[in-house]
Design a protein around this motif. Sequence first.
Motif, PDB file in Angstrom:
ATOM      1  N   PRO A 158       3.367  -6.461   3.166  1.00  0.00           N
ATOM      2  CA  PRO A 158       4.795  -6.198   2.918  1.00  0.00           C
ATOM      3  C   PRO A 158       5.698  -7.224   3.592  1.00  0.00           C
ATOM      4  O   PRO A 158       5.295  -7.890   4.549  1.00  0.00           O
ATOM      5  CB  PRO A 158       5.003  -4.820   3.544  1.00  0.00           C
ATOM      6  CG  PRO A 158       3.999  -4.764   4.649  1.00  0.00           C
ATOM      7  CD  PRO A 158       2.799  -5.514   4.129  1.00  0.00           C
ATOM      8  N   SER A 159       6.910  -7.340   3.102  1.00  0.00           N
ATOM      9  CA  SER A 159       7.894  -8.228   3.710  1.00  0.00           C
ATOM     10  C   SER A 159       8.762  -7.426   4.671  1.00  0.00           C
ATOM     11  O   SER A 159       8.763  -6.190   4.635  1.00  0.00           O
ATOM     12  CB  SER A 159       8.777  -8.861   2.631  1.00  0.00           C
ATOM     13  OG  SER A 159       9.777  -7.951   2.222  1.00  0.00           O
ATOM     14  N   LEU A 161       2.060   1.821   0.052  1.00  0.00           N
ATOM     15  CA  LEU A 161       1.078   0.805   0.446  1.00  0.00           C
ATOM     16  C   LEU A 161      -0.028   1.419   1.285  1.00  0.00           C
ATOM     17  O   LEU A 161      -1.229   1.221   1.011  1.00  0.00           O
ATOM     18  CB  LEU A 161       1.767  -0.306   1.236  1.00  0.00           C
ATOM     19  CG  LEU A 161       0.837  -1.350   1.895  1.00  0.00           C
ATOM     20  CD1 LEU A 161       0.048  -2.098   0.838  1.00  0.00           C
ATOM     21  CD2 LEU A 161       1.638  -2.309   2.766  1.00  0.00           C
ATOM     22  N   PHE A 162       0.320   2.181   2.292  1.00  0.00           N
ATOM     23  CA  PHE A 162      -0.689   2.763   3.175  1.00  0.00           C
ATOM     24  C   PHE A 162      -1.539   3.792   2.427  1.00  0.00           C
ATOM     25  O   PHE A 162      -2.724   3.955   2.729  1.00  0.00           O
ATOM     26  CB  PHE A 162      -0.013   3.394   4.390  1.00  0.00           C
ATOM     27  CG  PHE A 162       0.303   2.413   5.485  1.00  0.00           C
ATOM     28  CD1 PHE A 162      -0.278   2.530   6.734  1.00  0.00           C
ATOM     29  CD2 PHE A 162       1.198   1.364   5.276  1.00  0.00           C
ATOM     30  CE1 PHE A 162       0.008   1.626   7.753  1.00  0.00           C
ATOM     31  CE2 PHE A 162       1.501   0.455   6.281  1.00  0.00           C
ATOM     32  CZ  PHE A 162       0.899   0.582   7.536  1.00  0.00           C
ATOM     33  N   LYS A 163      -0.938   4.473   1.457  1.00  0.00           N
ATOM     34  CA  LYS A 163      -1.691   5.448   0.675  1.00  0.00           C
ATOM     35  C   LYS A 163      -2.832   4.789  -0.083  1.00  0.00           C
ATOM     36  O   LYS A 163      -3.888   5.406  -0.286  1.00  0.00           O
ATOM     37  CB  LYS A 163      -0.743   6.158  -0.309  1.00  0.00           C
ATOM     38  CG  LYS A 163      -1.383   7.294  -1.076  1.00  0.00           C
ATOM     39  CD  LYS A 163      -0.362   7.993  -1.973  1.00  0.00           C
ATOM     40  CE  LYS A 163      -0.997   9.133  -2.740  1.00  0.00           C
ATOM     41  NZ  LYS A 163      -0.011   9.826  -3.619  1.00  0.00           N
ATOM     42  N   ARG A 164      -2.642   3.541  -0.487  1.00  0.00           N
ATOM     43  CA  ARG A 164      -3.698   2.806  -1.186  1.00  0.00           C
ATOM     44  C   ARG A 164      -4.946   2.678  -0.326  1.00  0.00           C
ATOM     45  O   ARG A 164      -6.058   2.520  -0.832  1.00  0.00           O
ATOM     46  CB  ARG A 164      -3.207   1.404  -1.574  1.00  0.00           C
ATOM     47  CG  ARG A 164      -2.177   1.383  -2.672  1.00  0.00           C
ATOM     48  CD  ARG A 164      -1.529   0.031  -2.816  1.00  0.00           C
ATOM     49  NE  ARG A 164      -2.480  -1.049  -3.011  1.00  0.00           N
ATOM     50  CZ  ARG A 164      -2.155  -2.334  -3.072  1.00  0.00           C
ATOM     51  NH1 ARG A 164      -0.878  -2.694  -2.938  1.00  0.00           N
ATOM     52  NH2 ARG A 164      -3.073  -3.252  -3.257  1.00  0.00           N
ATOM     53  N   PHE A 165      -4.781   2.756   0.986  1.00  0.00           N
ATOM     54  CA  PHE A 165      -5.899   2.607   1.910  1.00  0.00           C
ATOM     55  C   PHE A 165      -6.252   3.934   2.578  1.00  0.00           C
ATOM     56  O   PHE A 165      -6.886   3.955   3.641  1.00  0.00           O
ATOM     57  CB  PHE A 165      -5.548   1.554   2.973  1.00  0.00           C
ATOM     58  CG  PHE A 165      -5.232   0.205   2.402  1.00  0.00           C
ATOM     59  CD1 PHE A 165      -6.238  -0.611   1.916  1.00  0.00           C
ATOM     60  CD2 PHE A 165      -3.914  -0.234   2.300  1.00  0.00           C
ATOM     61  CE1 PHE A 165      -5.945  -1.857   1.372  1.00  0.00           C
ATOM     62  CE2 PHE A 165      -3.609  -1.476   1.765  1.00  0.00           C
ATOM     63  CZ  PHE A 165      -4.631  -2.290   1.287  1.00  0.00           C
ATOM     64  N   ASP A 166      -5.851   5.038   1.927  1.00  0.00           N
ATOM     65  CA  ASP A 166      -6.129   6.384   2.432  1.00  0.00           C
ATOM     66  C   ASP A 166      -5.553   6.611   3.827  1.00  0.00           C
ATOM     67  O   ASP A 166      -6.142   7.335   4.647  1.00  0.00           O
ATOM     68  CB  ASP A 166      -7.642   6.657   2.444  1.00  0.00           C
ATOM     69  CG  ASP A 166      -8.224   6.727   1.034  1.00  0.00           C
ATOM     70  OD1 ASP A 166      -7.533   7.262   0.145  1.00  0.00           O
ATOM     71  OD2 ASP A 166      -9.340   6.232   0.820  1.00  0.00           O
TER      72      ASP A 166
END
Length: 328
Positions: A159-160, A171-176
């Motif tokens: 992320p920026s 974003l963090f949900k993509r990595f559980d």
Amino acid sequence: MSLLLHLILYLLLLTVVIGDILRPRFYSETCPDAESIVRREMKKAMIKEARSVASVMRFQFHDCFVNGCDASLLLDDTPNMIGEKLSLSNIDSLRSYEVVDDIKEALEKACPATVSCADIIIMASRDAVALTGGPDWEVTLGRKDSLTASQQDSDDVMPSPRANATYLIDLFKRFDLSVKDMVALSGSHSIGQGRCFSIMFRLYNQSGSGKPDPALEPDYKNKLNKLCPLGGDENVTGDLDATPLVFDNQYFKDLVSGRGFLNSDQTLYTTQETREYVKLFSEDQDEFFKAFEEGMVKMGDLQSGRDGEIRFNCRVANRRPIDVLLES
């Protein structure tokens, strides 16, 4: 020919899987002093430059989110590969790579071709937190080092500073990783500094309005205006919280008072879904430490499943056996 075969076998040994399942004390037999060596070198780095340990701690975030925790972040560019160091989130931002080089050199002297650069990042990140007053936890080890890196892969994930809480949650949900994990891990900004480049839009043109971010507390905004004036040097750095050399919950207290340095930080308090955790951590440092530790362990478990190796030098991938054959 015999020498060539020995070399090939040696290289093959370096590229075998070193463990599908990460576990504590992975090097207890092969390099029993590995963790103490890493901590010793981190202490030396902190004495030399206090800010360096915060920089090293961020390596875990920037490495693990891009194809898993495999030290791809550390690879230098080659004629055939543009690595992650030049990605938008890393260039002119990440620093202190030489600290990892020093750790690797010390480990190679003690236990040649044994400890992966990926595991060094995990151990050094934990030590950066512990040495600055934060929690200390047992790390799981046994990672492999990536054979390659990709600037594009990093650009697609990291992320920026303009990111908001909603983006970070997704974003963090993509990595559980949960909302609580995300807020706690954002507390990594309890130590270290950020560049003026990252906040110029907040100070002078938030959301294209030509005005500052209204969430900024007035006195803090004036302080940042002096630090980062229009037309000034955008590589000047400012503290990410009021106690940048101490890992504590001051970061969350600052967010509650409108003194978050980065936009991505302050929106954790202005967004309903994350505000409750900011308030919790601002009031209870033990809860923050517990959640941060849990988040770091979960993030450290991210793996790509790709082939790997144990690199001799964290900046350069080892040659594969096929390379030797092609040159013979």
